[in-house]
Motif scaffolding. Structure first.
Motif, short mmCIF file in Angstrom:
data_model
loop_
_atom_site.label_atom_id
_atom_site.label_comp_id
_atom_site.label_asym_id
_atom_site.label_seq_id
_atom_site.Cartn_x
_atom_site.Cartn_y
_atom_site.Cartn_z
N SER A 162 11.35 76.73 -14.07
CA SER A 162 11.45 75.80 -15.48
C SER A 162 10.86 76.55 -16.62
O SER A 162 9.35 77.02 -15.45
CB SER A 162 11.30 74.35 -14.92
OG SER A 162 10.95 73.23 -16.38
N LYS A 163 10.57 76.09 -17.16
CA LYS A 163 9.43 76.47 -18.73
C LYS A 163 8.37 75.68 -17.92
O LYS A 163 8.41 74.51 -18.42
CB LYS A 163 9.84 77.13 -19.88
CG LYS A 163 8.82 78.05 -20.74
CD LYS A 163 9.17 78.52 -21.69
CE LYS A 163 8.18 78.43 -22.59
NZ LYS A 163 8.09 79.69 -23.33
N LEU A 164 6.91 76.22 -18.31
CA LEU A 164 6.27 75.48 -18.19
C LEU A 164 5.62 75.89 -20.14
O LEU A 164 5.45 76.69 -20.47
CB LEU A 164 4.84 75.61 -17.46
CG LEU A 164 5.09 75.69 -16.15
CD1 LEU A 164 3.37 77.01 -14.81
CD2 LEU A 164 5.75 74.84 -15.35
N TYR A 165 5.21 74.01 -20.24
CA TYR A 165 4.64 74.27 -21.23
C TYR A 165 3.42 73.13 -21.19
O TYR A 165 2.73 72.77 -20.50
CB TYR A 165 5.37 72.76 -22.61
CG TYR A 165 7.04 73.89 -23.31
CD1 TYR A 165 6.98 74.24 -23.59
CD2 TYR A 165 8.06 73.43 -21.93
CE1 TYR A 165 7.91 75.30 -23.76
CE2 TYR A 165 9.35 73.90 -21.97
CZ TYR A 165 9.20 74.86 -23.72
OH TYR A 165 9.98 75.70 -23.55
N THR A 166 2.40 73.14 -21.79
CA THR A 166 1.46 72.60 -22.61
C THR A 166 1.53 71.78 -23.13
O THR A 166 2.39 72.18 -24.46
CB THR A 166 -0.21 73.19 -22.85
OG1 THR A 166 0.12 74.10 -24.17
CG2 THR A 166 -0.74 74.78 -21.70
N MET A 167 0.63 70.47 -23.38
CA MET A 167 0.80 69.62 -24.10
C MET A 167 0.25 70.07 -26.12
O MET A 167 0.79 69.21 -26.48
CB MET A 167 -0.63 68.56 -24.07
CG MET A 167 -0.18 66.63 -24.74
SD MET A 167 1.31 66.28 -23.98
CE MET A 167 0.92 65.49 -22.66
N GLN A 168 -0.43 70.78 -25.67
CA GLN A 168 -0.69 71.05 -27.55
C GLN A 168 0.59 71.88 -28.33
O GLN A 168 0.83 71.66 -28.77
CB GLN A 168 -1.84 72.01 -27.75
CG GLN A 168 -3.70 71.75 -27.11
CD GLN A 168 -3.36 71.31 -25.13
OE1 GLN A 168 -2.70 71.51 -24.37
NE2 GLN A 168 -4.56 70.74 -25.08
N GLU A 169 1.19 72.85 -26.68
CA GLU A 169 2.52 73.45 -27.17
C GLU A 169 3.27 72.19 -27.67
O GLU A 169 3.57 72.40 -28.67
CB GLU A 169 3.18 74.19 -26.77
CG GLU A 169 2.29 75.02 -26.03
CD GLU A 169 3.08 76.00 -24.83
OE1 GLU A 169 3.83 77.05 -24.50
OE2 GLU A 169 3.01 75.46 -23.71
N ALA A 170 3.65 71.06 -26.45
CA ALA A 170 4.25 70.07 -26.75
C ALA A 170 4.12 69.08 -28.49
O ALA A 170 5.02 68.97 -28.95
CB ALA A 170 5.11 68.75 -26.14
N ALA A 171 2.96 68.92 -28.45
CA ALA A 171 2.27 68.57 -29.60
C ALA A 171 2.77 68.63 -30.85
O ALA A 171 2.61 68.48 -32.07
CB ALA A 171 0.64 68.08 -29.82
N GLU A 213 9.01 71.66 -17.79
CA GLU A 213 7.81 70.76 -17.42
C GLU A 213 6.09 70.99 -17.97
O GLU A 213 5.83 72.06 -18.06
CB GLU A 213 7.51 71.21 -16.10
CG GLU A 213 9.19 70.68 -15.24
CD GLU A 213 8.61 71.00 -14.30
OE1 GLU A 213 7.52 71.42 -13.25
OE2 GLU A 213 10.01 70.62 -12.52
N LEU A 214 5.57 70.06 -17.78
CA LEU A 214 3.89 70.28 -18.37
C LEU A 214 3.38 70.93 -17.59
O LEU A 214 3.51 70.89 -16.49
CB LEU A 214 3.69 68.99 -18.51
CG LEU A 214 2.36 68.60 -19.51
CD1 LEU A 214 2.60 69.00 -20.81
CD2 LEU A 214 1.48 66.98 -19.35
N ASP A 215 2.90 71.93 -17.69
CA ASP A 215 1.48 72.48 -17.35
C ASP A 215 0.06 71.83 -17.36
O ASP A 215 -0.35 71.37 -18.15
CB ASP A 215 1.40 73.58 -18.04
CG ASP A 215 0.73 74.71 -17.30
OD1 ASP A 215 0.03 74.27 -15.85
OD2 ASP A 215 0.10 76.02 -17.40
N GLU A 216 0.35 71.30 -15.72
CA GLU A 216 -0.28 69.91 -15.27
C GLU A 216 -1.77 70.55 -14.89
O GLU A 216 -3.27 70.52 -15.39
CB GLU A 216 -0.10 69.46 -13.93
CG GLU A 216 0.56 68.61 -14.20
CD GLU A 216 0.98 67.07 -14.60
OE1 GLU A 216 -0.40 67.80 -15.09
OE2 GLU A 216 1.41 66.53 -15.02
N SER A 217 -1.75 71.72 -15.08
CA SER A 217 -2.83 73.19 -14.55
C SER A 217 -4.30 73.45 -15.88
O SER A 217 -5.38 73.91 -16.05
CB SER A 217 -2.53 74.27 -13.94
OG SER A 217 -1.68 74.95 -14.38
N SER A 218 -3.19 73.27 -17.39
CA SER A 218 -3.73 73.29 -18.38
C SER A 218 -4.60 72.94 -19.23
O SER A 218 -5.03 72.61 -19.92
CB SER A 218 -2.93 74.21 -19.22
OG SER A 218 -1.99 73.30 -19.90
#
Length: 134
Positions: A5-14, A79-84
């Motif tokens: 699963s690819k990880l995305y940051t909230m900034q990317e999703a926004a 999935e959302l990258d929680e670490s970022s």
């Protein structure tokens, strides 16, 4: 073999917040719902307003059915990258700065005392005139 699963940051999703390109984050997963905007029973504005934030609470509050939950899996892209997650930077304020800001608040309060006093005074006069006519 498990699906990666690819990880995305909230900034990317926004950044995907238009009618042509709309992503939402629900329960730690990122969904590209661009193709579903016109079909969404609540309208596209509901989905567009969910971009740029974790929309899990809004999704749960809407009471989506089991079939809706199954349908949304079709739109999952990662999935959302929680670490970022950005940790807010703490601002260190000295005692002098704190005292200066409280002085500014006191000065503003002193300057704007006229409005509340005028409202109270006007209320008293109107009340007095009202009861005097009775």
């Amino acid at each position: 073999m498990a699906k990666l699963s690819k990880l995305y940051t909230m900034q990317e999703a926004a950044q995907h917040n238009t009618n042509e390109d709309c992503w939402v984050v629900i329960d730690g997963k990122v969904y590209d719902v661009s193709a579903y905007l016109d079909e969404h029973p609540g309208g596209d504005d509901v989905l567009l307003s969910a971009t740029g934030k974790d929309a899990t609470e809004e999704f749960e509050d809407a009471g989506h059915s089991k079939s809706a939950r199954e349908l949304m899996e079709k739109f999952c892209i990662g999935e959302l990258d929680e670490s970022s997650q950005a940790i807010p930077e703490l601002k260190i304020v000295s005692k002098k700065q704190a005292a200066d800001s409280s002085k500014k608040i006191v000065e503003l309060t002193k300057q704007h005392w006229v409005v509340p006093v005028a409202v109270v005074g006007l209320s008293v006069v109107v009340g007095f005139l009202y009861f005097r006519k009775k």
